[in-house]
Write a protein that holds these residues in place. Sequence first.
Motif, PDB file in Angstrom:
ATOM      1  N   LEU A   1      -7.017  12.099  17.620  1.00 47.98           N
ATOM      2  CA  LEU A   1      -5.158  13.023  17.906  1.00 47.98           C
ATOM      3  C   LEU A   1      -5.350  12.333  18.864  1.00 47.98           C
ATOM      4  O   LEU A   1      -3.551  12.358  19.335  1.00 47.98           O
ATOM      5  CB  LEU A   1      -6.797  14.153  18.912  1.00 47.98           C
ATOM      6  CG  LEU A   1      -7.808  15.653  18.614  1.00 47.98           C
ATOM      7  CD1 LEU A   1      -8.107  15.893  19.004  1.00 47.98           C
ATOM      8  CD2 LEU A   1      -6.195  16.185  17.647  1.00 47.98           C
ATOM      9  N   ALA A   2      -5.861  10.884  19.216  1.00 47.46           N
ATOM     10  CA  ALA A   2      -4.979   9.906  20.180  1.00 47.46           C
ATOM     11  C   ALA A   2      -3.760   8.979  19.787  1.00 47.46           C
ATOM     12  O   ALA A   2      -3.452   8.288  19.588  1.00 47.46           O
ATOM     13  CB  ALA A   2      -5.516   8.689  21.017  1.00 47.46           C
TER      14      ALA A   2
ATOM     15  N   THR B   1      -3.280  16.980  29.008  1.00 44.50           N
ATOM     16  CA  THR B   1      -4.540  16.353  28.361  1.00 44.50           C
ATOM     17  C   THR B   1      -3.968  15.560  28.215  1.00 44.50           C
ATOM     18  O   THR B   1      -5.724  14.481  27.201  1.00 44.50           O
ATOM     19  CB  THR B   1      -3.789  17.365  26.326  1.00 44.50           C
ATOM     20  OG1 THR B   1      -3.312  19.045  27.118  1.00 44.50           O
ATOM     21  CG2 THR B   1      -4.474  17.594  25.538  1.00 44.50           C
ATOM     22  N   VAL B   2      -3.066  14.438  27.672  1.00 46.75           N
ATOM     23  CA  VAL B   2      -3.415  13.062  27.373  1.00 46.75           C
ATOM     24  C   VAL B   2      -4.212  12.374  27.955  1.00 46.75           C
ATOM     25  O   VAL B   2      -5.377  11.549  28.103  1.00 46.75           O
ATOM     26  CB  VAL B   2      -2.225  11.976  27.301  1.00 46.75           C
ATOM     27  CG1 VAL B   2      -2.271  10.992  27.048  1.00 46.75           C
ATOM     28  CG2 VAL B   2      -1.038  12.898  26.598  1.00 46.75           C
TER      29      VAL B   2
ATOM     30  N   ARG C   1      -6.914  13.812  29.452  1.00 44.92           N
ATOM     31  CA  ARG C   1      -8.147  14.049  29.470  1.00 44.92           C
ATOM     32  C   ARG C   1      -8.446  13.699  28.856  1.00 44.92           C
ATOM     33  O   ARG C   1     -10.168  12.675  28.765  1.00 44.92           O
ATOM     34  CB  ARG C   1      -8.081  15.915  29.216  1.00 44.92           C
ATOM     35  CG  ARG C   1      -9.401  16.542  29.203  1.00 44.92           C
ATOM     36  CD  ARG C   1      -9.159  17.498  29.564  1.00 44.92           C
ATOM     37  NE  ARG C   1      -8.672  18.550  28.531  1.00 44.92           N
ATOM     38  CZ  ARG C   1      -7.830  19.756  28.665  1.00 44.92           C
ATOM     39  NH1 ARG C   1      -7.132  19.685  29.836  1.00 44.92           N
ATOM     40  NH2 ARG C   1      -7.037  19.528  27.617  1.00 44.92           N
ATOM     41  N   ARG C   2      -7.955  13.821  27.302  1.00 45.19           N
ATOM     42  CA  ARG C   2      -8.539  12.760  26.240  1.00 45.19           C
ATOM     43  C   ARG C   2      -8.293  10.722  26.455  1.00 45.19           C
ATOM     44  O   ARG C   2      -9.852  10.720  25.490  1.00 45.19           O
ATOM     45  CB  ARG C   2      -6.932  12.699  25.638  1.00 45.19           C
ATOM     46  CG  ARG C   2      -7.846  12.092  23.503  1.00 45.19           C
ATOM     47  CD  ARG C   2      -6.290  12.892  22.865  1.00 45.19           C
ATOM     48  NE  ARG C   2      -5.217  11.725  22.788  1.00 45.19           N
ATOM     49  CZ  ARG C   2      -3.539  12.155  22.925  1.00 45.19           C
ATOM     50  NH1 ARG C   2      -3.681  13.584  21.910  1.00 45.19           N
ATOM     51  NH2 ARG C   2      -3.006  11.297  22.725  1.00 45.19           N
TER      52      ARG C   2
ATOM     53  N   GLU D   1       0.588  20.632  30.831  1.00 43.37           N
ATOM     54  CA  GLU D   1      -0.171  20.866  29.587  1.00 43.37           C
ATOM     55  C   GLU D   1      -0.897  19.687  28.929  1.00 43.37           C
ATOM     56  O   GLU D   1      -1.282  19.129  28.451  1.00 43.37           O
ATOM     57  CB  GLU D   1      -0.105  21.940  29.297  1.00 43.37           C
ATOM     58  CG  GLU D   1      -1.426  22.341  28.295  1.00 43.37           C
ATOM     59  CD  GLU D   1      -2.380  22.665  29.724  1.00 43.37           C
ATOM     60  OE1 GLU D   1      -2.345  23.122  30.291  1.00 43.37           O
ATOM     61  OE2 GLU D   1      -3.420  22.332  28.677  1.00 43.37           O
ATOM     62  N   GLN D   2       0.697  19.098  28.372  1.00 43.83           N
ATOM     63  CA  GLN D   2       1.310  17.843  27.645  1.00 43.83           C
ATOM     64  C   GLN D   2       0.176  16.910  28.580  1.00 43.83           C
ATOM     65  O   GLN D   2      -0.571  16.017  27.634  1.00 43.83           O
ATOM     66  CB  GLN D   2       2.415  18.140  26.870  1.00 43.83           C
ATOM     67  CG  GLN D   2       2.435  16.497  26.477  1.00 43.83           C
ATOM     68  CD  GLN D   2       2.320  16.839  25.094  1.00 43.83           C
ATOM     69  OE1 GLN D   2       1.565  18.349  24.537  1.00 43.83           O
ATOM     70  NE2 GLN D   2       1.630  16.061  24.291  1.00 43.83           N
TER      71      GLN D   2
END
Lengths: 254, 778
Positions: A120-121, A88-89, A91-92, A84-85
């Motif tokens: 967020l990044a 997410t990165v 996707r970001r 998941e982590q």
Amino acid sequence: MTITQTPVAEAVRLTGARRVYGGGDQAVVALDDLTLGFAPGTFTAIMGPSGSGKSTLLQCAAGLDRLTAGTVHLGGVDLGALNEQRRTVLRRDRIGFVFQAFNLVASLTAAQNVELPLRLAGRRPAAAAVRAALAEVGLADRAGHRPSELSGGQQQRVAIARALITRPEVVFADEPTGALDTAASREVLGLLRAAVDGHGQTVVMVTHDPVAASYADEVVFLRDGRIADRLGGPAGLPGRAEQIAALMTRLEQR
Amino acid sequence: MTLASVRGRAVSLAGTFAGLALGVALIAMSLLVYASAQPRPPERLSAAPVVVHGPVLPDASGIGDGVRPWSADQAQALAERLAVLPGVAAAVPDRSFYAQLVVDGRPVGDPEDAGAGHGWPSAALGAYPLTKGTAPDADGEVAAGAATGLAVGDRTTLLTGGGPAEVTVTGLVDGPGVYVSEQAAARLSPGVAAIGLLLHPGADPVAVAAAARAAAPDATVSTGDERAALEPAQAAKTRWLGTQLLIAMASLAVFVTVFVVASTFALSTAQRRRELGLLRTVGATPRQICRMVMGEALLVGGAGGLAGALLGVAAAVPAARLLADWGLAEPGLRIRPEPLPVLAAVLVGVGVALTGAYAAARRAAKVPPMAALREASVEAKAMGLGRWLGGGGALALGGFLAVRTATAAAEDRVNSALFAAMALTAAAALLAPVLLPPLVRLAGLPLRGSRGAGAMLVRAETLAAVRRTAATAAPVIATIGFAVLLSGMVATMREAYPAGQAAKLAGLTIAVPDGMPGLPATAVTTGGRSVLPTRVYAGDVSVAAFGTTGGPTSVAAGTADALDIRVGDSVTVTFADGLTEQLTIDKITPDGQVDDDLILPQELVRQHDPSALAPSLLGADPTALAGQPGVEVLDAKAYAEREGAEDGRLLWLFATVLIALSVGYTGIAVANTMAMSADGRRPDLGVLRRAGATTRQLLRYAAAETLLVVVLGAGLGLAVTVPPLLGMAAGLEQEVGAPVTLRLHWPVTTATMLATALLAITAAVLATRRAARRAASG
Ligand SMILES: Nc1ncnc2c1ncn2[C@@H]1O[C@H](COP(=O)(O)OP(=O)(O)OP(=O)(O)O)[C@@H](O)[C@H]1O
Ligand SMILES: [Mg+2]
């Protein structure tokens, strides 16, 4: 003499994608062994009757949801293999997303919403870049306003500015014009088109509106979680709105 | 980002902030009062900068330390050696014993003080001057405080451990206490615990202390604040009582704060699912979401902590005064501005905020990005593994503590029951998502056939969002739980003790002191049974001892352990007069069965402690006691009630403070969660309005739903108090030896329930009205 077409490296690719909601008697097959790719720098519209699996396709392709079976590759990376982590990165960094509604964090101003992915990044957003992104969607003077002080179309444009600020490779949009009038729709679609033409980004958009679909290079029609038909594509120009509408009607009646 | 999100949710965080501030204020106040109430040098020794005394020995029960006395001869020899040290003007053996003057037929002075009498030389240690007359120099002479209203030359009665005696007032002194001649003092208290040194002007106390240490290597030499070791036993007891209340208050504050923070954060997470999902789609990692929620907790915790610290410092002064008024602190208690307790309270506040928010943060991190896309956020699984484990663990712990309450020692019983109730309250709150749905269905049964939308809506709303319902019910469970538990505890104890006493003593007449700390020898020797408490010193501990007639010499298990003795062993004990005796131990009794650690023959106590007083005389002869001042004869029932009255007063005091505290506190949480819950449902309200619901209807539904939650919460709150109260009743039955039934205090119980319901409904209706207006306008 045969012309062998070199396979274009695809921005996103779904292979044998299957998504089943629920289980037992109530199981719903939203995607049924679907294989589909989106070439870089193209604008694809996804159409189909209600419940045909369009949103599911988009969410799985964007890594927001997991497939029951099959794989999704994003720029060559297998999303299913990431936790998941890391997902997410990824996707970001590489994906932008625009929904039909509820796109913005209510407590943040337009500018703060736009700079959210950068923050967020862990990057400090340059004020100029944020201003430019808002200016590009025609909202330079609304930077300090909160979502509740903006019209639906303006909120949608803020969402697009946010989706584009990281210059992601792929932008997914789920009925981005569903709640907008004709004029506002046209602005939003123009922005998405410009992202493809001006920056070489890939756009995948779900829509019910044949006019909106006519902005795309290719239209993919879904039914019961499968590809029912396609219009346009790498070889040809997209059909005109009337042609798309006629195909839609046929699909819905069948 | 955290900042912005905190700003955006000012309403929901206001309650958490208020709760935290209040919690930290309470903790800061308790710690400050506790730190300020530490032993102080007695005022009586203010003119003696250096005091030489025996070793300070701890009490096995932890209530008070004792200073082992020297015998009269040892003290005399030591004083002579100390008097010749450079800088020393005089070395005064200091004696304290029971002495009280009778004015107009009644004993005057503090009826609890068994140490007001001193030899005349001790007056110099406090620099109390003689204002009139001469110092007492022979038997039958006494110097009295000017405050008694006596005049030089007055004839009056002096009460001592030996009994009443006629005396003449020869002098008046400007200070507290009753002073007799040195010889008379040496008879009333042969032992000497301390020798005060009066210094020549300009002498350095530190140098004198060093010289004293060299001259008396076996003694302890105290200067400045160290002289606090010589505070009167009464002060230690008062402080111990006050500390019990402060501990109960502080631990309740910690628990309730964790509870309030946890339930408000849980609710706000449940309500923010869409927003959290949106952040996830935009690229926030689970870890970032977790950190964001914890960051909110840190900010609110820090702000609440600071506000609470200020509030706590401000509240400490009136709190100290209140404690003193209640007899739980020394009257002169002054709050010292110490930074450490306040800092500790702030840290506890922040820690508590983080602890409370942790579960919510973990849960928030698990919100999937998809949550942003669903039209209405439907809750995920109501019970996660962590919640099952936490709830199950708390339930097991609560059950264990409730059982332990039944077997706990008398002084641990109240706290044990309190902890059991805390654990069970946490269990009920954690397991509420499983417990509530069947209850809601049950409550809905009679309304099944109703025509209106109300019953359907209320039922659907509570069932669809089980976690939200659980979060709103949690503070109600805690409020009702604590009120019922504390009031029930007191009601049960208040009945159990006198009933047990009255049953044991049925048919006896009992003599008790009236206006004095105990009965003197002359009263005890008129016939009847009595016990004689004194303090003895064995090994390195100070032991509360009890002289009885005709029983075996026995020692409590804890003390036996501390002294490392077994049945049949003999042990050397030092008595109040500084002399020693060999005692052979016949029996070892389990801890907690009797109040005193050592039981020994009464003649020994009489012989070595002439000032010992008996607390009561069983089977007293009223005619033989007729002439004695300060003695009252009662029947068994009146005696049991009299005995229970002081304990009962303290218990009610504790209970009232704690109930007011926990109810006022959880009240904030109730109002807060109800308001949050209504506020978070603005979209639903908009839909309902558009579907044709009038504002009045919406308010009615909100009130009905709130009432349902309060009723269910109250039911669970009542349920969690039953096991600790049963444990307590079982323990009391053992102790008092008479049947004890569980009692609830219905006035407090119903009043709390009504107040909670009223508060919750008011909060819900007001918030709904506001939300409905906003939903209509936008
Ligand atoms: N979370 C879910 N649980 C169960 N079934 C679902 C869920 N989400 C979607 N479905 C089902 O999966 C199928 C495809 O849904 P999807 O949302 O992808 O359709 P769609 O093509 O986007 O429809 P629309 O045009 O109405 O938005 C539908 O039959 C829907 O009922
Ligand atoms: Mg859809």
